[in-house]
Design a protein around this motif. Structure first.
Motif, PDB file in Angstrom:
ATOM      1  N   SER A1022       0.828  -1.215   0.000  1.00 17.98           N
ATOM      2  CA  SER A1022       0.000   0.000   0.000  1.00 17.98           C
ATOM      3  C   SER A1022       0.857   1.258   0.000  1.00 17.98           C
ATOM      4  CB  SER A1022      -0.927   0.004   1.215  1.00 17.98           C
ATOM      5  OG  SER A1022      -1.803  -1.086   1.176  1.00 17.98           O
ATOM      6  N   HIS A1026       0.731   4.321  -2.688  1.00 21.17           N
ATOM      7  CA  HIS A1026       0.470   5.708  -2.304  1.00 21.17           C
ATOM      8  C   HIS A1026       1.647   6.617  -2.672  1.00 21.17           C
ATOM      9  CE1 HIS A1026      -0.451   9.273  -0.084  1.00 21.17           C
ATOM     10  NE2 HIS A1026       0.452   9.027   0.873  1.00 21.17           N
ATOM     11  N   THR A1030       0.055   8.641  -6.580  1.00 26.08           N
ATOM     12  CA  THR A1030      -1.008   9.460  -5.993  1.00 26.08           C
ATOM     13  C   THR A1030      -1.075  10.854  -6.593  1.00 26.08           C
ATOM     14  OG1 THR A1030      -0.834   8.254  -3.918  1.00 26.08           O
ATOM     15  CG2 THR A1030      -1.972  10.358  -3.850  1.00 26.08           C
ATOM     16  N   TRP A1039      -4.934   1.873  -8.897  1.00 29.31           N
ATOM     17  CA  TRP A1039      -5.799   2.149  -7.749  1.00 29.31           C
ATOM     18  C   TRP A1039      -7.099   1.353  -7.826  1.00 29.31           C
ATOM     19  CZ3 TRP A1039      -5.075   4.641  -3.256  1.00 29.31           C
ATOM     20  CH2 TRP A1039      -3.918   5.428  -3.124  1.00 29.31           C
ATOM     21  N   MET A1086      -6.302   4.289   2.386  1.00 26.81           N
ATOM     22  CA  MET A1086      -5.919   4.554   0.991  1.00 26.81           C
ATOM     23  C   MET A1086      -6.922   5.474   0.322  1.00 26.81           C
ATOM     24  SD  MET A1086      -3.068   3.047   0.555  1.00 26.81           S
ATOM     25  CE  MET A1086      -2.837   2.823  -1.200  1.00 26.81           C
ATOM     26  N   ASN A1089      -6.127   8.928   1.203  1.00 26.76           N
ATOM     27  CA  ASN A1089      -4.911   9.392   0.547  1.00 26.76           C
ATOM     28  C   ASN A1089      -5.143   9.823  -0.895  1.00 26.76           C
ATOM     29  OD1 ASN A1089      -3.325   8.899   2.810  1.00 26.76           O
ATOM     30  ND2 ASN A1089      -2.852   6.800   2.186  1.00 26.76           N
TER      31      ASN A1089
END
Length: 1866
Positions: A1022, A1026, A1030, A1039, A1086, A1089
């Motif tokens: 994860s 991220h 991102t 994603w 997540m 984020n």
């Protein structure tokens, strides 16, 4: 004072305790408790079932058990100190207990009793384990039985599979995932073997060939029944192969006395044997147990004259056989002794004695016979499998019974080593068969009785003692006497004798056979007349060959002496011997009889003697020094049995020869050694490998042999590139293991002798040898098949030399040797499929070897092993073998995980394997999906087995990875694209794992471990996701893959802990925690984020996230609420609304319901989802804090209401519910989508679902109306439409046309042609506008056919029922509402009511028609209120038209109806005692529905109700008017011949009206309404009174016409009835004459009584509506009384509301308004129902009269009609009568509108339950009939009036008169 316990920590409750003291802990017997404290005979503790509840319990109620305590104190844990399998049995039985009871509840009785039996067995086995009195072998066997039963029960109860190793439950933390997977497979296989013995598992690499399992027959002779021989006897038992015609076993001898018991008293109950060493091949032979009975006594049985009594002869008596094949199946299944009876037969001719068993088997009955008494041998048999040691251990009792081991003749298929080396007994048996003899008569008048006596003599002439065995079970003897065949000079004996001669006495010994004639004279002498002999060994040292030998017979007599055996040993014994010594002097004492001969056959089974000349020459090689090369060359031709017998001697000889002259004989000795080593690879001699090992370790002395062996081996390898034929090279490669054993042992011996000299030379030679090995492997074998086989043989043997090398070299050195060798193999995988397999198998054995277990060697070998596996995985070659290698590697790494080197090894595997493993799994899974496309081709790479193998490998690798490995892995990616590809791969594999269910449902341990590894891996990855994808590098694909994985993970069935037992849930939570919550937090983190990128997942992720909310875990739902809020907030920011969220949420909710599989927890899951949109704290709470509060609340409220409907729909769609519920639910949901949330697509979907339901129920009209809803949404335009549901891409015009055609078709199937005609016209208009004349012609013809159908085809008129659903327990769409339902064909009120009660089994039927109060509406129950209603048609104009056919009117009476009514009678004002009709009013309720019937459903909700009151006069008008209409319709049908056949219908109708009028029906109306007082008091009713008079006048005229028609068609036998009708018609006219003076004018033909009956009605012309109609007034009320085709009627006529008749006496007038109302209705009773007592008590619900109560309906045909009607019609009426009998009894039914008054018989109430099919259909009124009425009704021309009815009279009476009589008060 309470003190903590030290030792007393764990116990079992032995007596239930009810907790009768303060803080007492309730305990049940069998529970286990953990004890914390004690005080004065009391304990304080907890039950393991409820560990959170502490309490007190008596100490003497507890049986203490030893336990291990950890973490002593407040949080201590206690584990019982007992065998783990005992603990498992205890826990499993407790778990099974509740499930076992449920089996009985669910009617799984067979499994219930099986499981009970298994549970009892487990309890008994557990008791045996706890007893502590079992041996280790017995404990192991008990554990095996326990695990088999545990696995069987878990399998059948749907519980989890338990992985085991050696019967113990494995700990998943202690082994690798690959090993755990294999243990699951093994456990599953053991479960399956209980039902199937087929082993479908592939043999794994490294597995040795399974040794064949020998079989053994345990045999026991119980008795010789009915033994009437009267002499002692010997019984010989043996195994006989009928196909080959030979005996295959030794004989088992039982010696019996003349009474049939054992001759030796110690043998009682001990006459048993074990026939050993039968192979699987033997078990398939046509084997028989053969018993030969030899009696011992006189020459002739029961003849005392033949021979003296003191001389006994062995004489053949009888034989018995038993087929093994016939009993083998039962023996295999029974697994214990089973008894059999063998019938003994005697031989008819002694000369055929040797074939008697064959004759019995062939059933040649002429050659044998059964004695007069039933002779029978009772034996028992039992089959054993396994080696002798195992049998002896498992069955010690049978070996204590004096068991006789009866061997197989010759050696078994698997030869066990003898030998002095392993300490076994030496076998040296010579089996001799006395075949036959041919002898001279010798001057006698009769043939001789010949007896053969045999001795074994040593070289010195001594007779060897105890060297002859007649059979096992009896001691050996020194001489043998054959049985005697009576008067036979050519006897055939066929007896087998075993000669167990000591090996040291064998050489020089010989056999002597003496022949004697047994005289039957008084002296009974046995006279010697000849002899034969045979030495046991030949001059060359070999034993007597296995063959038939013809021996010379030499003459002699009793005076001859054999003291000097040399006198005859010098003579030739046989022809071969004679040829060897031709010059024999003729003056010897013994002369050969040339005309006589004697035949024997021999078979040697010896471990030390040989019959082979070549082998003997090798062992005595020094005697033939010039023949050594030839002798070594001929060793290959010696049989394997001979070689293994003399293995040690041969090996010693070979190495002595090698030492004698290495250069000359070295290569030959090497080849001989290779030959012997390969011989031991044969499965028959496989057990001699330990003998070879023992020889090498203890007896081998060739200290210099290693040099020559290495030289020869290297020379072979170096020649492999040049030689074309390489058979000898390949043999040497196969013998590599033992060659290296000899090399290493030889070097050790040399090193010991020389203190380590020439060490360097040895090492150098070994290195050179390995260079040669590498050279062979590096050769290109693609063009040479021979070289390919050489390389394969070398690779197969190569891993077997590692252990030998480790004795001389260090681990690192050996590893370097191996690495170099493996590295020399070609790296490509294109060298050939077979070579790839061999190469990988060699690597697999390398990994499985002891060498690989050392971390030092793994560091060296692992890179090259991983390199080869990587190459094969890249090419997708040999996946199964590669997975096995990887599994072994991971298993080793897991067991070595404490070592520091493991980190480095895991790092290597991650770099080499992780990516290729992921790619391989993706490929395998994609092939698995495509497997269905290629049927019949089984690709091994697409099976679940190989998928599971690689999944376990991947999981093993991921499990071994730690933070450092993940960090290095992520850091090693060169670019984000590579990282992205890796993440997508691993996420995809994880998703496929959960989608495909790689592991079966019951592999819970495996599934949980998999989930744990996945969630751990996702947590590591994860952060990389991220960090890298991102911000500016946002990647939607990665994603989205991540979120999809998280959703699938949380929804896994194996993680739904709520559905498992509390004990199992606690165990899982303790070990793993709730992994759903872990993943949900990860998902939420997540999501947070994502930031502004959240909008990319709206609305795509709404459905998946919604699925997460279905998880029944509060914490997970609370985590998901902010995500939904975020979605709404972000769309509001972007678009100003959240329509997408709303639309997607609704769509997904609906699809989740539709796709549900109907599991029991689904309802609860949806209930939990409503909480998501429910009160605080919820999504609503968050919504109310936003600026878009109002729209948000509206949205949440709308979804909540949708959920209510979806829940109802889900419940109904489970498959158990009825059609009405499903349809109602679907209509409710469909309307919600259309009207409230305007979701047209969902609306259309549910239209089609509803249509499918109607089609399944064959409601074609409703299906057509449903589909019409979609059709009306479409226009006649050419707009293109996308593919939708089952519709292809097409224009709107095409789809609408197709829909119209389909709707028309459904209307046609539902016989609703009137509804289809407008659609036909609409289509015709479209076709005409397009000039599509072909289609136009077709549709016009269709329309025309519909018109024909309307006129010609009969259609049943349905009944209509009003249903009220009251109470809060009903579904949302039914709760406290009332509906009108269109009944099925032939369905009446009782049947409908029964159907509704079966659909709602919890509902209570209300017994009154009054509207319920609030208490009922709000209660938590279900109440049903049901009664029949009458339709009020809308098409009044059609019904008023005179020329419209009745079939057309019939349709409009019951279709397109939206209004319905029902009537309730009551008294208004004071009741008139003389005539209660004056005050009897009708309360008429009119119901208006939301839609017309028929429509999209068979029932619709009531929209409005209206209440009106009908006066008594208006009611009378309607009754008379309805009857007139019915009469006119019926008469018209007979006039126009629309009704064919008998006239009964018209007869009954006329009789009903005329008889009722005569007996008071119309008279009561006259008294009530034509009275002056009434007219005075009701001046406003003058017009209505006039109308009633006109109707009565009209009725008289109609009756006159009807009688005229009746006169025309009546049968001669019915003339008396017609006369009665004429007479009663005259009386009726007379009674009305004073009121209607014009009546004579209206019916002049009926005015005079003097007119002959034939002319009375002659003046009436055919009837038509015009000449019948007089003052008939059209009104809706009148129209309601017109005839209807009832679905239960026998004709096409309608019946009036007066319908069913009521029988009563003069004084039986009801006291209630309802009773009076019934009487009034019955003034014009329906003649259709006369003759059926059954229907008397219930008013018709199908009649359309305004005066009908319409609250009950039971229709039945009259008896006379039933007999003449078609059988199907009779069945329908019979059904109606039976339904009547199901009504409640009178005392249970109030006399109300719901249940009308019952029949009165003799003043007593007749309840429906008293009416049975045997009831006589007669009613005797309370007072006698008037004489005229009775006689006129019941008399026939040939019979006077009867005083009482009887059955005989009924049989002779015309059918029309068999009807019961309806009598009304005057």
């Amino acid at each position: 004072m309470w003190t903590p316990t030290e030792e007393e920590k764990y116990g079992v409750v032995i007596c239930s305790f009810r907790g009768s003291v303060p803080q007492g802990l309730v305990l049940e017997i069998g529970e286990t408790v953990q004890i914390l404290e004690k005080c004065e005979g009391w304990y304080r503790g907890v039950s393991t079932k409820k560990p959170n509840v502490k309490g007190l319990f008596p100490a003497n109620y507890i049986h203490l058990k030893k336990a291990i305590v950890s973490n002593r104190g407040q949080y201590e844990t206690v584990v019982p100190l007992e065998d783990s399998i005992v603990t498992e049995v205890t826990a499993t039985l407790q778990e099974w207990a509740s499930l076992w009871k449920q089996l009985y509840v669910k009617h799984k009785v067979d499994l219930f009793y099986k499981l009970r039996h298994v549970m009892n067995e487990l309890i008994d086995l557990r008791r045996q384990l706890l007893s502590g009195h079992l041996t280790q072998d017995q404990v192991r066997e008990v554990k095996r039985h326990i695990t088999v039963r545990l696995d069987w029960g878990n399998e059948h109860l749907g519980l989890d599979l338990v992985p085991r190793k050696d019967f113990e439950v494995v700990d998943s933390d202690q082994i690798s995932v690959s090993d755990l997977y294999k243990m699951h497979l093994s456990s599953r296989q053991s479960v399956q073997q209980s039902t199937s013995q087929v082993d479908t598992m592939r043999p794994r690499h490294g597995e040795t060939c399974r040794m064949p399992v020998p079989h053994h027959f345990f045999f026991s002779l119980k008795s010789f029944t009915y033994n009437t021989i009267g002499e002692d006897s010997d019984v010989f038992f043996s195994l006989y192969d009928m196909r080959e015609g030979k005996q295959i076993s030794e004989r088992f001898l039982v010696r019996l006395n003349k009474n049939g018991g054992p001759r030796n008293p110690e043998k009682i109950e001990r006459m048993c044997a074990l026939f050993t060493d039968l192979s699987s091949k033997d078990m398939k032979r046509d084997l028989y147990i053969v018993a030969h009975v030899i009696r011992i006594g006189r020459m002739l049985l029961n003849d005392s004259k033949k021979g003296p009594a003191h001389l006994h002869y062995r004489r053949p008596y009888g034989c018995a056989v038993l087929s093994i094949l016939d009993v083998l199946q039962s023996l295999t299944e029974l697994k214990e002794e089973k008894d059999f009876v063998l019938k003994v037969y005697t031989c008819n001719n002694e000369s055929e004695w040797t074939q008697i068993h064959e004759n019995i088997i062939r059933k040649s009955s002429t050659k044998y016979s059964a004695p007069s008494a039933s002779h029978g041998l009772i034996i028992s048999l039992q089959l054993f499998r396994g080696d002798m040691e195992q049998i002896r251990r498992e069955n010690p009792m049978i070996f204590n019974r004096g068991l006789a081991i009866t061997r197989k003749l010759g050696f078994p298929d698997v030869i066990m080593p003898e030998m002095k080396i392993v300490g076994c007994d030496i076998r040296n048996d010579l089996y001799l068969t006395l075949e036959k003899g041919d002898f001279e008569r010798g001057g006698k008048s009769v043939q001789k009785n010949i007896e053969v006596t045999m001795y074994v003599l040593y070289a010195d002439g001594e007779i060897l003692k105890d060297c002859i065995s007649l059979g096992s079970g009896e001691p050996n003897r020194s001489s043998y006497h054959s049985f005697v065949l009576y008067h036979s000079n050519s006897p055939r004996w066929g007896e087998i004798i075993k000669l167990p001669i000591p090996i040291d006495r064998f050489r020089g010994s010989h056999l002597r056979f003496e022949f004697r004639h047994c005289s039957t004279k008084d002296k009974g002498e046995k006279k010697l007349f000849g002899f034969s002999f045979s030495p046991l060994m030949r001059d060359d040292g070999t034993t007597l060959s296995d063959d038939i030998h013809e021996l010379y017979v030499y003459k002699c007599d009793e005076n001859s002496t054999f003291n000097n055996h040399a006198l005859y040993l010098g003579l030739p014994c046989c022809k071969e011997d004679y040829n060897g010594c031709p010059n024999i002097p003729s003056s010897l004492i013994f002369q050969r009889s040339t005309k006589e001969s004697f035949f024997i056959s021999t078979q040697l089974s010896s471990t030390k003697l040989t019959q082979n000349v070549d082998l003997l020459a090798l062992l005595k090689w020094k005697a033939f020094p010039d023949r050594i090369m030839d002798i070594l060359g001929r060793l290959r031709h010696v049989s394997g049995e001979e070689i293994v017998k003399f293995l040690q001697d041969i090996l010693d000889t070979l190495f002595v020869i090698l030492d004698d002259n290495t250069e000359k004989y070295g290569l030959l000795v090497f080849q001989s050694l290779v030959f012997i080593i390969n011989l031991l690879r044969d499965i028959k001699y496989f057990h001699f490998r330990p003998v070879m090992d023992t020889y090498i370790q203890k007896h081998f002395a060739g200290a210099l042999a290693y040099k020559e062996l290495i030289r020869c081996l290297k020379w072979y390898m170096d020649c492999s590139a040049e030689l074309i034929r390489q058979d000898h090279i390949q043999e040497a490669m196969r013998a590599l293991e033992y060659l290296f054993k000899f090399i290493v042992q030889s070097r050790i011996l040399y090193s010991r002798a020389t203190c380590g000299m020439e060490e360097e030379q040895f090492r150098s030679s070994i290195q050179e040898l390995f260079q040669s090995i590498r050279f062979v492997l590096s050769l290109d074998s693609r063009n040479s098949e021979t070289l390919l086989f050489t390389q394969a043989a070398l690779l197969n043997s190569f891993p077997t030399i590692f252990d030998e090398l480790l004795q001389m070299f260090t681990v690192q050195e050996v590893a370097e040797f191996v690495r170099g060798t493996l590295g020399s193999m070609p790296s490509t995988v294109h060298i050939g499929q077979s070579m790839d397999v061999v190469k990988l198998q060699s690597i697999a054995r390398t990994v499985d070897s002891r060498l690989f277990s050392f971390s030092e060697s793994r560091r060296i070998l692992l890179p090259v092993v991983l390199h080869h596996i990587h190459l094969h995985l890249r090419q997708q070659k040999e996946l199964l073998i590669c997975s096995g290698i990887l599994g072994s590697i991971f298993s080793i790494v897991k067991t070595s995980s404490l070592e520091a080197d493991v980190m480095e090894e895991v790092e290597m595997m991650v770099e080499s394997l992780l990516d290729v493993l992921l790619q391989t799994l993706l490929t395998i899974m994609s092939k698995s999906h495509a497997q269905e496309a290629v049927r019949g081709q089984r690709c091994p790479q697409c099976t679940a087995e190989i998928t599971g193998e690689y999944v376990s490998c991947l999981l093993s690798l991921l499990r071994q990875m730690c933070d450092t490995h993940y960090q290095h892995l992520l850091d090693n990616f060169q670019s984000k694209d590579e990282l992205k590809e890796f993440l997508l791969k691993i996420f995809c594999v994880f998703r496929n794992l959960m989608k495909m269910s790689v592991f079966p449902r019951d592999w819970m341990v495996m599934r949980l471990l998999t989930s744990n590894i996945i969630v751990t891996t996702v947590q590591y990855l994860s952060s990389a996701l991220h960090k890298n994808f991102t911000e500016t590098d946002f990647d939607f694909k990665v994603w989205n893959s991540y979120f999809s994985l998280a959703v699938l993970f949380i929804n896994q069935p194996s993680l739904q802990l709520e559905i498992i037992t509390s004990a199992k849930r606690k165990k899982i939570l303790d070990k793993y925690g709730d992994m759903r919550v872990m993943m949900a937090y990860e998902l939420f983190s997540m999501w947070q984020n994502l930031g502004e990128h959240k909008i990319h997942f709206i609305p795509g992720m709404i459905g998946p996230f919604l699925g997460v909310t279905l998880v029944p875990q509060p914490e997970v739902r609370n985590i998901m609420i902010p995500i939904f809020h975020d979605m709404m907030d972000w769309e509001q920011r972007k678009n100003g609304n959240f329509k997408q969220v709303e639309s997607e949420l609704i769509d997904k909710l609906d699809s989740m319901v539709s796709e549900g599989k109907g599991d029991e927890s689904y309802r609860e899951l949806f209930s939990l989802l409503t909480q998501l949109f429910g009160p605080y704290p919820s999504l609503l709470e968050k919504v109310e804090q936003e600026t878009w509060r109002e729209t948000g609340i509206s949205f949440v409220t709308s979804v909540t209401r949708l959920m209510e409907r979806l829940l109802d729909y889900r419940d109904c769609m489970k498959g158990e519910e009825t059609e009405n519920k499903k349809v109602g639910c679907t209509v409710n949901l469909m309307n919600f989508y259309k009207s409230e949330i305007n979701k047209e697509e969902m609306y259309i979907r549910y239209i089609h679902k509803l249509c499918d339901m109607h089609l399944q129920a064959e409601n074609y009209t409703e299906a057509a109306f449903t589909l019409l809803l979609y059709c009306e949404l479409l226009q006649w335009e050419d707009r293109p439409l996308r593919e939708f549901l089952h519709y292809p891409s097409q224009t709107e015009w095409q789809r609408k046309e197709g829909l119209c055609r389909k709707i028309i078709h459904y209307f046609n199937k539902g016989k609703s042609w009137e509804f289809g005609i407008p659609l036909c016209r609409e289509l015709a208009c479209q076709y005409e506008s397009l000039y599509d004349y072909q289609s136009l012609s077709w549709i016009r013809k269709m329309e025309a056919s519909y018109y024909d159908n309307i006129i010609e085809q009969q259609r049943l008129e349905p009944e209509f029922f009003r249903v009220g659903f009251y109470g809060r327990k009903f579904p949302f769409f039914l709760r406290n509402k009332e509906y009108v339902c269109r009944g099925h064909d032939y369905e009446r009120l009782e049947a409908f009511q029964q159907r509704m009660l079966s659909e709602f089994p919890q509902a209570v039927a209300m017994q009154h028609p009054n509207h319920p109060d609030d208490a009922i509406l709000q209660c938590d129950a279900q109440y049903l209120q049901i009664y029949a209603v009458t339709p009020i048609p809308d098409y009044v104009d059609v019904l008023q038209m005179d020329r419209v056919p009745d079939r057309v009117k019939s349709f409009y009476r019951v279709n397109n109806v939206r209004k319905f009514r029902y009537d309730r009678p009551f008294h208004k004002g004071p009741k008139d005692k003389d005539n209660e009709f004056k005050s009897l009013w009708i309360e008429r309720t009119t119901l208006t529905l939301t839609h017309s019937l028929p429509g999209i459903s068979r029932w619709f909700e009531v929209e409005r109700r209206e209440l009106v009151e009908v006066s008594p006069l208006e009611n009378a008008i309607q009754v008379v008017e309805n009857k007139n209409q019915e009469l006119r319709a019926l008469i018209s049908q007979y006039q126009h011949k629309q009704v064919h056949g008998n006239i009964n219908l018209l007869s009954m109708c006329l009789n009903g009206v005329i008889d009722a009028a005569v007996n008071g029906g119309i008279a009561r109306y006259q008294e009530a309404f034509f009275d002056k007082d009434y007219i005075t008091k009701h001046p406003g009713d003058a017009e209505k009174i006039s109308q009633l008079k006109e109707l009565m006048q009209e009725q008289v005229h109609v009756l006159g016409v009807g009688l005229a028609v009746h006169e025309k068609f009546v049968h001669p036998e019915m003339r008396p009835l017609h006369k009665k009708l004429i007479d009663q018609f005259q009386m009726m006219r007379a009674s009305l004459y004073h009121e209607f003076p014009c009546l004579d004018k209206l019916s002049p033909a009926c005015s005079g009584t003097s007119t002959p009956r034939g002319n009375v009605l002659a003046s009436h012309s055919p009837m038509s509506p015009e000449n019948i109609k007089m003052s008939h007034r059209h009104s809706p009320m009148n129209l309601m009384g017109t005839g209807r085709h009832s679905s239960s009627s026998l004709s096409s006529h309608a019946s009036s509301e007066a319908g069913n008749m009521m029988m009563m006496g003069d004084n039986s007038m009801g006291e209630t308004p309802e009773d009076l109302y019934h009487h009034m209705q019955l003034a014009y009773h329906n003649p259709r129902y006369q003759g059926s007592v059954t229907n008397v008590s219930v008013l018709s619900s199908s009649q359309a009269s305004p005066s009908s109560s319409s609250l009950s309906s039971t229709h039945s045909a009259p008896s006379q009609m039933i007999t003449s009607a078609p059988s199907s019609t009779r069945d329908k009426y019979r059904h109606a009568r039976e339904m009547m009998l199901l009504l409640p009894t009178h005392r249970d039914r109030p006399s109300s509108a719901m249940y009308p008054a019952a029949i009165l018989e003799n003043g007593q109430v007749i309840t429906p339950c008293t009416l049975t099919p045997s009831t006589t259909l007669w009613v005797i009124p309370p007072r006698p009939f008037p004489p005229g009425r009775c006689a006129s009704l019941l008399s026939t021309p040939s019979q006077p009036p009867l005083q009482a009815p009887n059955r005989a009279w009924m049989a002779a009476t015309p059918r029309c008169l068999a009807a019961p009589v309806a009598v009304y008060p005057p």
